[in-house]
Every structure is written in structure tokens, then in C-alpha cells.
Design a protein around this motif. Structure first.
Motif, PDB file in Angstrom:
ATOM      1  N   MET A   1     -63.117   9.973   9.991  1.00 14.15           N
ATOM      2  CA  MET A   1     -61.618  10.476   9.903  1.00 14.15           C
ATOM      3  C   MET A   1     -61.025  10.280   8.596  1.00 14.15           C
ATOM      4  N   PHE A  33     -55.328   4.889  12.223  1.00 15.71           N
ATOM      5  CA  PHE A  33     -56.666   4.853  12.859  1.00 15.71           C
ATOM      6  C   PHE A  33     -57.392   4.003  12.746  1.00 15.71           C
ATOM      7  N   TYR A  34     -57.407   3.131  11.311  1.00 16.43           N
ATOM      8  CA  TYR A  34     -58.118   2.138  11.111  1.00 16.43           C
ATOM      9  C   TYR A  34     -57.514   0.887  11.862  1.00 16.43           C
ATOM     10  N   MET A  36     -56.024   1.072  14.809  1.00 17.24           N
ATOM     11  CA  MET A  36     -56.739   1.247  16.200  1.00 17.24           C
ATOM     12  C   MET A  36     -58.105   0.807  16.349  1.00 17.24           C
ATOM     13  N   THR A  42     -54.412   1.223  21.028  1.00 15.03           N
ATOM     14  CA  THR A  42     -54.353   2.525  20.944  1.00 15.03           C
ATOM     15  C   THR A  42     -52.848   3.031  20.884  1.00 15.03           C
ATOM     16  N   TRP A  45     -50.335   1.664  17.835  1.00 12.71           N
ATOM     17  CA  TRP A  45     -50.548   2.507  16.697  1.00 12.71           C
ATOM     18  C   TRP A  45     -50.202   3.821  16.752  1.00 12.71           C
ATOM     19  N   ARG A  46     -50.508   4.480  17.821  1.00 11.88           N
ATOM     20  CA  ARG A  46     -50.473   5.716  18.086  1.00 11.88           C
ATOM     21  C   ARG A  46     -48.697   6.040  18.185  1.00 11.88           C
ATOM     22  N   TYR A 141     -50.177  13.332  21.749  1.00  8.20           N
ATOM     23  CA  TYR A 141     -50.498  13.447  20.354  1.00  8.20           C
ATOM     24  C   TYR A 141     -49.980  14.931  19.719  1.00  8.20           C
ATOM     25  N   LEU A 333     -60.289   8.980  20.986  1.00 10.08           N
ATOM     26  CA  LEU A 333     -59.625   9.079  19.958  1.00 10.08           C
ATOM     27  C   LEU A 333     -59.677   9.538  18.776  1.00 10.08           C
ATOM     28  N   TYR A 334     -61.036   9.895  18.643  1.00  5.89           N
ATOM     29  CA  TYR A 334     -61.487  10.772  17.575  1.00  5.89           C
ATOM     30  C   TYR A 334     -61.090  12.251  17.710  1.00  5.89           C
ATOM     31  N   TRP A 337     -57.114  12.318  17.318  1.00  8.86           N
ATOM     32  CA  TRP A 337     -56.645  11.986  16.257  1.00  8.86           C
ATOM     33  C   TRP A 337     -56.865  13.157  15.424  1.00  8.86           C
TER      34      TRP A 337
END
Length: 360
Positions: A1, A33-34, A36, A42, A45-46, A141, A333-334, A337
Motif C-alpha cells: 500500500m 492503513f497501518y 488498521m 477497520t 480508522w476508516r 470509501y 481492505l486492500y 483502500w
């Protein structure tokens, strides 16, 4: 990421402000992301990203409007000429006229132009690619409008209004059906013209007569009520839950999306923490009995994070429920994000550039 973020922000526009904005955005997105990954949470932080996107998007958008034409309002003549950036909210209204009459009901350009880089083809392609993978995860997102109400919903620690009549969750479907039929009949984006609350903080028709004054009154009233006041009172995304036809439209794609949230009923106890945490009324008794959230689930992860018994888990369709929930979360998530960094991150960086340039 980190590599993906570097690809997105390693070549900012010339100048100090764009470079600082790109560096701040890169650090912000990679850090979230780190976190999470590190905390296995999830939604928490999102939400920081989503609220930042929601509140910074109008800053950059309004800035550009003022720079281009000196006002947020736009005369009808310029709307017809295609100077209005295409908004993904128009997509469900545009399908029927485009399929039957080969007519695009939104007065925008199909391909990007110098005066309007946000063209129809670009937005539709971006939305379609994300939707086929994430379903209604787009609303967690990709929808910069949703970040505004989610930001307000995050302010209070406790909801002042906790009991909401669940029949209200059918309203977006009714609005969707109405605007699709009316848009096909009138060949115009009815929702954008009369009901969109976010016209208040983006672009609205120039007030010239009684009709446009009424339109502006509706926009402001809906914005203050559904985007500001009710989220503060309920801690829910009320515009998305009670009005947004695009949210209802996106729900259909949860049927074909790869990722979903599922419930292991053997672990579940009736603590209803997941129901309280869900921002879109997607969890209730019926959902718990069926083993999965309602179709309106936007895959924000709030219910999974709130469950103290790990009964709610991320799931890849076609696999056994609970077999590898963390793997499913990471894969979801990948993809989510990557969209957030590319689409939302670019919006955040652009708006930060404007703000930094103002104070520098």
C-alpha cells in the motif's frame, strides 16, 4: 500500500503547496492503513479518512468554482452547455433514458474537457470498477458526500435519539423508483434539480426566480436536517439511510460484490452492540436471524469492530463462513483502500493544496 501511495503522490504539481499537500496526504493514508493492520480495527480508522474526505472535498470544489466563475451558483445556460462536473449520483437516473433513447440526462460532457475535467465517461468507469468489487462499499470509501454526515455522526459520544422507526429505511427505495421514472419521463436529473442536499456545499442553480428559490430552500433544509442535525442526534448516516437513492441503487450490487459481513450465530449473544454501531440501520433482529446484515450494508466494518465475541466476521462469497475472516478483511481492505488512496486521496491532496497556498 505504501508503494501504491507513492505512485499516486510522488509526482505532485510544481510548487511548495502541492508538495506539502502530497506528503501530508501520503503520510495520512499510509498511517491509517497501518493502524488498521496493527489494531485489526477497520471502521475506527476508516472514519478518519472518510470524514476528512467529506469536509475537504467542498473546500477544493468551491475553491475551483470561485476561481472559475466567482460564485458557487451556475446559470441554467452554462449547465445546458455542459459546464457542470458529472456526479455519480446521476447514474441511476441516467440508465433508463440512455438505454431506451440513447440520451444522457445530465448536461455534462462525455469526455473530459479543459473547462470540465470531471466528465461522464471517467466517473462512470471509476464507479463501475469499484462497485463490481465492493458493492455498496463504495458508500464507505468513495462517496465524498457520505463523509460529511459521517463526520457529524462521529461528534457525539451518545445518541440523543436511539429509537428509529425502521420503516424509514424503505424511503430511499421509494425515492429511487420515483426519480428513475420522473427522469425518464422528463429527460432531466430530477434528484439533482430538486432533492440533493449536497447542492448546498457544491454547485447550485443561480437563484433567479421563485422556482430556483424553492429549489435552494429544499437543498438547504435537507442538508441541515439530514446531513447535520439528525446525524448529531442519532449518530447515524441519516441522509444515506432515509433519502439517498444512489445508496439504494448501490445496495443491489451487494448481491454480486465479492466481500460481505456474515454472522456466526453460535457465537452471538443478544447484546445488540452491532445494531447500535451500524450507521445505516443494516442490522436488526431479522439480520441476526438470517446470519448477515440487510442489503443496505455498506461494509464500513463498524459492526465487526463492535462485536466483543467475534461473531460478526468478514467473508468472501463462496467460502466457508468464519474460515479465514482476517484474510477476507485484508483482501477487502486492500481493494477498498487502493480506491481510497487513488480517488479520495487525490481529492484530499487537492484541497490541502488550496488551503496551504492560502496561508503560505
Amino acid at each position: 500500500m505504501l508503494v501504491w501511495a507513492l505512485l499516486m503522490f510522488s509526482r505532485p504539481e510544481p510548487g511548495v503547496a502541492p508538495r506539502i499537500a502530497a506528503a501530508v496526504t501520503l503520510l495520512f493514508m499510509v498511517t491509517l492503513f497501518y493502524q488498521m493492520m496493527r489494531t485489526y480495527e477497520t471502521h475506527r480508522w476508516r472514519r478518519y479518512f472518510f470524514a476528512a474526505l467529506g469536509f475537504l472535498f467542498p473546500v477544493g470544489f468551491i475553491w475551483e468554482l470561485i476561481a472559475l466563475r466567482g460564485t458557487m451558483s451556475i446559470p441554467v445556460e452554462r449547465m445546458i452547455s455542459g459546464d457542470t462536473p458529472f456526479c455519480f449520483m446521476v447514474i441511476p437516473m441516467a440508465i433508463v433514458p440512455a438505454a431506451i433513447g440513447r440520451t444522457v440526462v445530465f448536461p455534462g460532457s462525455i469526455l473530459p474537457t479543459a473547462s470540465n475535467p470531471h466528465a461522464v465517461a471517467m466517473m462512470v468507469a471509476l464507479w463501475l470498477a469499484a462497485t463490481l468489487v465492493m458493492g455498496k462499499g463504495w458508500c464507505s470509501y468513495g462517496c465524498f458526500f457520505g463523509g460529511i454526515e459521517e463526520g457529524f455522526a462521529a461528534v457525539p459520544k451518545k445518541a440523543r435519539i436511539s429509537k428509529i422507526d425502521l420503516r424509514w429505511r424503505w424511503m430511499p427505495w421509494a425515492v429511487l423508483a420515483a426519480i428513475v421514472l420522473l427522469s425518464a419521463a422528463t429527460l432531466s436529473p430530477v434528484y439533482c434539480s430538486w432533492l440533493c442536499p449536497f447542492k448546498t456545499v457544491t454547485e447550485y442553480p443561480q437563484v433567479r426566480n421563485f422556482e430556483t428559490a424553492v429549489q435552494m430552500g429544499i437543498f438547504v433544509t435537507l442538508f441541515l436536517g439530514l446531513v447535520v442535525a439528525l446525524p448529531l442526534l442519532t449518530r447515524k448516516r441519516t441522509q444515506c439511510s432515509f433519502l439517498c437513492p444512489f445508496g439504494a441503487f448501490q445496495s443491489v450490487f451487494n448481491k454480486i460484490g465479492v466481500f460481505e459481513v456474515r454472522l456466526d450465530r453460535s457465537k452471538c449473544k443478544p447484546c445488540v452492540l452491532c445494531e447500535k454501531a451500524c450507521p445505516t440501520l443494516s442490522i436488526g433482529t431479522d439480520a441476526l436471524e438470517s446470519g448477515k446484515p440487510r442489503l443496505s450494508c455498506m461494509k464500513c466494518g463498524a459492526c465487526v469492530d463492535a462485536c466483543p465475541r467475534d461473531a460478526l466476521v468478514w467473508h468472501i462469497k463462496g467460502t466457508e463462513v468464519g474460515a479465514a475472516p482476517e484474510r477476507a478483511r485484508l483482501l477487502h481492505l486492500y481493494s477498498a483502500w487502493a480506491l481510497a488512496v487513488m480517488f479520495g486521496g487525490s481529492i484530499i491532496a487537492t484541497s490541502l493544496t488550496k488551503l496551504i497556498g492560502l496561508v503560505a
